[in-house]
Design an enzyme around this catalytic site. Structure first.
Site, PDB file in Angstrom:
ATOM      1  CG  ASP A 178      -2.847   3.422  -2.380  1.00 23.42           C
ATOM      2  OD1 ASP A 178      -3.916   2.816  -2.169  1.00 23.42           O
ATOM      3  OD2 ASP A 178      -2.187   3.979  -1.488  1.00 23.42           O
ATOM      4  CD  GLU A 179      -5.564  -1.027  -0.295  1.00 25.48           C
ATOM      5  OE1 GLU A 179      -5.273  -1.830   0.606  1.00 25.48           O
ATOM      6  OE2 GLU A 179      -6.368  -0.100  -0.143  1.00 25.48           O
ATOM      7  CG  ASP A 230      -1.932   1.107   1.233  1.00 25.58           C
ATOM      8  OD1 ASP A 230      -3.103   0.817   1.506  1.00 25.58           O
ATOM      9  OD2 ASP A 230      -1.572   2.264   0.963  1.00 25.58           O
TER      10      ASP A 230
HETATM   11  P1  TTP Z   1      -5.266   5.056   1.033  1.00 25.99           P
HETATM   12  O1  TTP Z   1      -4.220   4.019   0.739  1.00 25.99           O
HETATM   13  O2  TTP Z   1      -6.363   4.677   1.957  1.00 25.99           O
HETATM   14  O3  TTP Z   1      -4.560   6.325   1.687  1.00 25.99           O
HETATM   15  P2  TTP Z   1      -3.156   6.982   1.381  1.00 25.99           P
HETATM   16  O4  TTP Z   1      -2.361   6.184   0.411  1.00 25.99           O
HETATM   17  O5  TTP Z   1      -3.363   8.402   0.987  1.00 25.99           O
HETATM   18  O6  TTP Z   1      -2.464   7.005   2.783  1.00 25.99           O
HETATM   19  P3  TTP Z   1      -1.858   5.771   3.603  1.00 25.99           P
HETATM   20  O7  TTP Z   1      -0.400   6.096   3.792  1.00 25.99           O
HETATM   21  O8  TTP Z   1      -2.593   5.760   4.893  1.00 25.99           O
HETATM   22  O9  TTP Z   1      -2.068   4.544   2.794  1.00 25.99           O
HETATM   23  O10 TTP Z   1      -5.914   5.573  -0.299  1.00 25.99           O
HETATM   24  C1  TTP Z   1      -5.176   5.714  -1.493  1.00 25.99           C
HETATM   25  C2  TTP Z   1      -5.611   6.947  -2.246  1.00 25.99           C
HETATM   26  O11 TTP Z   1      -7.002   6.877  -2.542  1.00 25.99           O
HETATM   27  C3  TTP Z   1      -5.404   8.223  -1.479  1.00 25.99           C
HETATM   28  O12 TTP Z   1      -4.108   8.760  -1.632  1.00 25.99           O
HETATM   29  C4  TTP Z   1      -6.478   9.115  -2.039  1.00 25.99           C
HETATM   30  C5  TTP Z   1      -7.582   8.163  -2.461  1.00 25.99           C
HETATM   31  N1  TTP Z   1      -8.661   8.210  -1.466  1.00 25.99           N
HETATM   32  C6  TTP Z   1      -9.722   9.100  -1.666  1.00 25.99           C
HETATM   33  O13 TTP Z   1      -9.785   9.797  -2.672  1.00 25.99           O
HETATM   34  N2  TTP Z   1     -10.719   9.153  -0.723  1.00 25.99           N
HETATM   35  C7  TTP Z   1     -10.692   8.395   0.417  1.00 25.99           C
HETATM   36  O14 TTP Z   1     -11.604   8.499   1.261  1.00 25.99           O
HETATM   37  C8  TTP Z   1      -9.596   7.489   0.612  1.00 25.99           C
HETATM   38  C9  TTP Z   1      -9.516   6.634   1.848  1.00 25.99           C
HETATM   39  C10 TTP Z   1      -8.604   7.434  -0.344  1.00 25.99           C
HETATM   40 MG    MG Z   2      -2.171   4.119   0.640  1.00 24.24          MG
END
Ligand code: TTP
Ligand code: MG
Length: 395
Positions: A105-106, A11
């Site tokens: 992203d995961e 992720d």
């Molecule tokens: P995530 O992997 O949940 O968050 P992140 O990568 O920003 O942070 P983390 O380090 O905690 O993993 O989500 C991936 C992307 O998806 C995030 O950068 C933006 C998008 N996203 C949204 O647009 N709305 C949301 O509510 C969430 C959770 C994510």
């Molecule tokens: Mg992320």
């Protein structure tokens, strides 16, 4: 006896925000918030610097501004994020034979049986992280475990820049002190109901007699909770079957007659189908309208567009043209719209106009994600929504 599995979960850290910080020197090491900047906008994500102020995903932008007035707020560039996502997934594909994407992203990577090809799981994860950093300038967190639940939990434990390995031997010690909310699928509601039973940690849950949980949650949920609390999860890592079509249809409680009502429904259906296409990262070339009369005679009309689309407007205009061409005079029992013929390349056009449209729809979708699909609907759909029927391969 089943072979012990080896599952990796990757992720990206603060994905959208990290891309912005990579591309704009002036954002680096600053609290950066990416989201819809309109009055009703929400935070998509924010940099770790901004998280220290309590800002997080899905929070109204207005609140984020109050918590972090010194923050830098940007709209973001969805087409850019999508392109980086494709780069990352291309790397994943070279590290494991089976990759299951979870979001932009995961992903899960199934490493079962590959132990002999790697010096150690840790070294393999380090190599993957280094390659992602080298090719994209971004940081990923990785978890490795015998199953999906534990792998996903592991990738989150030491974010950012995490690398955590959980084994059959260590899983209980890792799980037991964590709050029940960390169990995949336990949301605030279930957590509150467990709390009412004075079950706060995963360890407490694991030691709760099954009968007690059955009384509170039913047998199915009780067994599910106990399995996860014991670190057991048998779900396989499975590549998503790519959907062949995405559609939506609605049957009316009473036949509809007026052209105006039909147009309203077509608009609402187009918005739903467009949203789903975009959520799955799909664009399709073929738009189909299905129309059933009160006497059950059914018509379908489809057309292949010059360019694949995922946009409400284009879908609506095509469907509307079909409806007008059919010249229906009787009452209509059912209407449906679907899009198929997906672009397999998934490539995002670099033309400015295209990127602008993608940004606009990305903002709409962020709101839909937050408020549910009813959040934004230009058209008012009919009262009886539960008559709605999904079709297509909605995942
Ligand atoms: P995530 O992997 O949940 O968050 P992140 O990568 O920003 O942070 P983390 O380090 O905690 O993993 O989500 C991936 C992307 O998806 C995030 O950068 C933006 C998008 N996203 C949204 O647009 N709305 C949301 O509510 C969430 C959770 C994510
Ligand atoms: Mg992320």
């Amino acid at each position: 006896m089943s072979m012990e599995r080896l599952v990796m979960h990757v992720d990206m850290d603060a994905f959208f925000a990290s891309i912005e910080q990579r591309d704009h020197e002036e954002y680096r090491e600053k609290p950066l918030i990416v989201g819809g900047l309109s009055g009703r906008g929400v935070v998509s994500t924010c940099s770790y610097e901004a998280r220290r102020f309590g800002v997080h995903s899905a929070m109204p932008i207005v609140r984020a501004r109050r918590l972090c007035p010194q923050g830098i707020f940007v709209e973001g560039d969805y087409a850019n994020y999508k392109a980086v996502s494709q780069q990352i997934f291309a790397i994943f594909a070279r590290y494991a034979p089976v990759v299951e994407p979870l979001s932009i992203d995961e992903a899960f990577l199934d490493l079962t049986g590959m132990e002999l090809l790697m010096e150690s799981p840790r070294a393999y994860a380090e190599k993957l992280k280094a390659e992602i950093r080298e090719k994209t300038g971004l940081v990923a967190s990785v978890g490795i475990a015998p199953n999906k639940f534990l792998a996903k939990l592991a990738s989150d434990l030491e974010k950012p820049d995490g690398l955590v390995i959980i084994t059959e031997q260590t899983k209980q010690a890792v799980l037991d002190p964590l709050p029940v909310g960390r169990i995949w699928g336990v949301g605030q509601k279930t957590a509150a109901r467990l709390e009412a039973l004075r079950i706060r940690t995963i360890g407490q849950l694991r030691r709760t007699p099954r009968e007690r949980l059955v009384r509170a949650f039913g047998a199915h949920m009780a067994d599910h909770l106990l399995a996860l609390a014991s670190g057991i999860d048998t779900r396989p890592v499975a590549p998503r079957e790519p959907a062949k079509s995405i559609g939506k249809e609605v049957t009316f409680p009473t036949d509809i007659e007026s052209a105006e009502a039909v147009e309203r429904v077509l608009l609402a259906l187009s918005e739903k189908v467009g949203y789903r296409l975009r959520r799955h990262g799909c664009k399709g070339r073929t738009v189909q309208l299905k129309l059933r009369l009160g006497d059950f005679r059914t018509y379908t009309r489809s057309r292949t567009l010059a360019e694949a689309t995922c946009y409400d407007r284009e879908i609506y205009e095509t469907a509307l043209a079909f409806y007008r061409a059919l010249g229906v005079k009787q009452g209509i029992r059912l209407l449906g719209i679907s899009v198929s013929g997906f672009d397999t390349s998934g490539a995002i056009s670099l033309f400015h106009e295209e990127a602008r449209k993608e940004n606009l729809y990305a903002a709409i979708d962020a709101i839909k994600k937050r408020f549910g699909e009813q959040g934004i609907t230009k058209a008012q759909l009919l009262k009886k929504r539960d008559e709605d029927k999904d079709n297509g391969d909605e995942v």
